[in-house]
Design a protein around this motif. Structure first.
Motif, short mmCIF file in Angstrom:
data_model
loop_
_atom_site.label_atom_id
_atom_site.label_comp_id
_atom_site.label_asym_id
_atom_site.label_seq_id
_atom_site.Cartn_x
_atom_site.Cartn_y
_atom_site.Cartn_z
N ALA A 178 63.85 66.47 -46.23
CA ALA A 178 62.54 66.49 -45.58
C ALA A 178 61.50 66.24 -46.66
N ALA A 179 60.73 65.15 -46.52
CA ALA A 179 59.87 64.78 -47.64
C ALA A 179 58.66 63.98 -47.23
N GLU A 180 57.52 64.29 -47.87
CA GLU A 180 56.36 63.41 -47.88
C GLU A 180 56.57 62.37 -48.98
N LEU A 181 55.58 61.49 -49.14
CA LEU A 181 55.69 60.38 -50.08
C LEU A 181 55.95 60.85 -51.52
N ALA A 182 55.11 61.74 -52.04
CA ALA A 182 55.25 62.16 -53.44
C ALA A 182 56.53 62.96 -53.68
N PRO A 183 56.85 63.99 -52.87
CA PRO A 183 58.11 64.71 -53.09
C PRO A 183 59.35 63.83 -52.96
N ILE A 231 73.15 60.56 -45.85
CA ILE A 231 71.80 61.12 -45.99
C ILE A 231 70.97 60.85 -44.73
N LEU A 232 70.40 61.92 -44.18
CA LEU A 232 69.44 61.83 -43.08
C LEU A 232 68.05 62.08 -43.66
N GLY A 233 67.17 61.09 -43.57
CA GLY A 233 65.81 61.24 -44.07
C GLY A 233 64.87 61.73 -42.98
N LEU A 234 64.19 62.84 -43.22
CA LEU A 234 63.19 63.38 -42.31
C LEU A 234 61.82 63.07 -42.93
N ALA A 235 61.25 61.94 -42.54
CA ALA A 235 60.02 61.44 -43.16
C ALA A 235 58.80 62.16 -42.60
N HIS A 236 57.89 62.53 -43.50
CA HIS A 236 56.69 63.28 -43.14
C HIS A 236 55.48 62.56 -43.73
N GLY A 237 54.60 62.03 -42.90
CA GLY A 237 53.40 61.37 -43.39
C GLY A 237 53.61 59.89 -43.66
N ILE A 238 52.50 59.25 -44.03
CA ILE A 238 52.48 57.80 -44.23
C ILE A 238 53.27 57.40 -45.49
N GLY A 239 54.12 56.40 -45.35
CA GLY A 239 54.81 55.81 -46.50
C GLY A 239 56.14 56.44 -46.86
N ALA A 240 56.41 57.66 -46.40
CA ALA A 240 57.65 58.35 -46.78
C ALA A 240 58.87 57.63 -46.23
N CYS A 300 61.30 69.49 -51.32
CA CYS A 300 60.57 69.53 -52.59
C CYS A 300 59.08 69.51 -52.27
N GLY A 301 58.27 70.21 -53.08
CA GLY A 301 56.82 70.19 -52.88
C GLY A 301 56.30 71.47 -52.24
N ASN A 302 55.03 71.42 -51.80
CA ASN A 302 54.42 72.62 -51.22
C ASN A 302 53.55 72.29 -50.01
N ALA A 303 54.02 71.32 -49.21
CA ALA A 303 53.22 70.90 -48.05
C ALA A 303 53.99 71.10 -46.75
N GLY A 304 53.47 70.49 -45.68
CA GLY A 304 54.01 70.71 -44.36
C GLY A 304 55.44 70.28 -44.17
N ASP A 305 55.87 69.26 -44.93
CA ASP A 305 57.26 68.82 -44.82
C ASP A 305 58.23 69.93 -45.18
N VAL A 306 57.90 70.71 -46.22
CA VAL A 306 58.74 71.82 -46.65
C VAL A 306 58.72 72.94 -45.61
N ARG A 307 57.52 73.28 -45.14
CA ARG A 307 57.38 74.35 -44.15
C ARG A 307 58.19 74.04 -42.89
#
Length: 356
Positions: free
Chosen positions: A6-11, A26-35, A91-98
């Motif tokens: 589960a990841a945004e662009l930067a993480p 691998i299953l990608g759970l994309a969160h936000g633009i560009g991920a 990875c990270g500290n945003a909504g994708d992690v939550r």
């Protein structure tokens, strides 16, 4: 083995060096633009689980935000259900992690979280089975500050290992693309508030040099309305930022760990704006790399006194960190897991309140 990320662009840039070396589906759970675009070459399948509601987004009440987050959590549950996932990686500290950790815990999927923010982690890492830290000192901080016990020191930041083989556009092509011979890049990130922008725009306009602004989390049209100088161009929200960084003569940025690591790996002279995260792991790393941290009003004086970041140890440690993460994943079933639980969640929640 089947792994979900589960990841945004930067993480995503921290996760990719790991998953591309794994013998796993691998299953990608994309969160936000560009991920989704970034993850796609490394995933067997991509599903979209929502987007962030950060600096440039419409202001909403706490109840509205809670409702939207719950919708995305259910969306994440539906994305994971039936996929027979062995491990969720975040990875990270945003909504994708939550959203990812909440959904995985409801579905009883084991979880591994790569922690890099340290002083401002997302509260739900309290329910991750294993958490990694980039150093022994940060591991101890997470233990003492938040009561977390399930931490592994991996000794570095995998993101730096992602950037080394990445394709960077030729500098001359970047100059031609944006119609500039030499320019300063101003990157607006999560360490800035919208009320900081007028003074920041005024400061870069006073430089009387060509400046390209990457709005990132902020609305491009809102930024354009603040600009009065013909020397300044506001880019689209999603661009090939590493190539633009590499082609710049210098960079000014108000962002965190990802931008700090990218600047160091690409050897870009830069200034990091002292944003509202005064105590932050990216501040520690910038200081270690020799990147100057300045107030907005100091930019015109400091821009002519720059040096290149010292990234030798960062790159070496990044490879070791990636190797360590892969080993943890491959032996995950044989490792002891102990979640911090509600006590740790409360301690993290109270610490995060200082950043709101």
């Amino acid at each position: 083995m089947k792994i979900a990320v589960a990841a945004e662009l930067a993480p995503a840039k921290s996760i990719i060096p790991v998953i591309k070396r794994l013998d796993a589906e691998i299953l990608g759970l994309a969160h936000g633009i560009g991920a989704d675009e970034l993850l796609m070459p490394y995933c067997n399948k991509i599903k979209f689980i929502g987007q962030g509601r950060g600096a440039g987004s419409k202001k909403r009440s706490n109840s509205q935000l809670a409702y939207l987050v719950m919708i995305d959590i259910f969306k994440t549950i539906n994305a994971l259900r039936g996929e027979k996932i062995d491990l969720l990686l975040t990875c990270g500290n945003a909504g994708d992690v939550r959203k990812g950790l909440a959904a995985a815990n409801i579905l009883r999927i084991p979880t591994l979280h790569i922690e890099q923010d340290i002083y401002n982690p997302i509260e739900l890492i309290a329910f991750a089975d294993i958490i990694t830290a980039p150093s022994e000192n940060y591991k101890k901080y997470l233990q003492d500050k938040y009561g977390l016990t399930n931490i592994r020191n991996i000794g570095g930041y995998p993101l730096a290992n992602f950037l080394t083989p990445v394709d960077i556009m030729d500098k001359e092509k970047v100059h031609q693309l944006y119609g500039v011979d030499e320019f300063i890049l101003l990157a607006l990130g999560g360490d800035l508030k919208i009320e900081d922008l007028p003074n920041l725009i005024n400061a870069v306009e006073s430089l009387e040099k060509s400046v390209l602004i990457a709005p990132f989390r902020f609305d491009r049209n809102h930024i354009k309305k603040m600009v009065n100088s013909s020397n300044i161009k506001v880019l689209e929200g999603f661009v090939d930022l590493p190539s633009i960084m590499n082609a710049s003569s210098a960079m000014i940025y108000g962002a965190g760990m990802g931008m700090t690591i990218e600047a160091a790996v690409l050897n870009v002279p830069c200034l990091k704006i002292a944003g509202f995260h005064r105590k932050h792991a990216s501040v520690d790393l910038a200081t270690e790399l020799g990147i100057k941290i300045v107030e907005i009003k100091e930019i015109p004086q400091k821009i002519n006194d720059l040096s290149h970041p010292q990234a030798k140890n960062l790159l070496k440690n990044s490879k070791n960190a990636t190797d360590s993460l892969i080993k943890i994943i491959e032996t995950f079933k044989h490792q002891s897991h102990s979640k911090g639980g509600y006590k740790s969640l409360k301690r993290i929640w109270d610490a995060r309140s200082k950043f709101r």
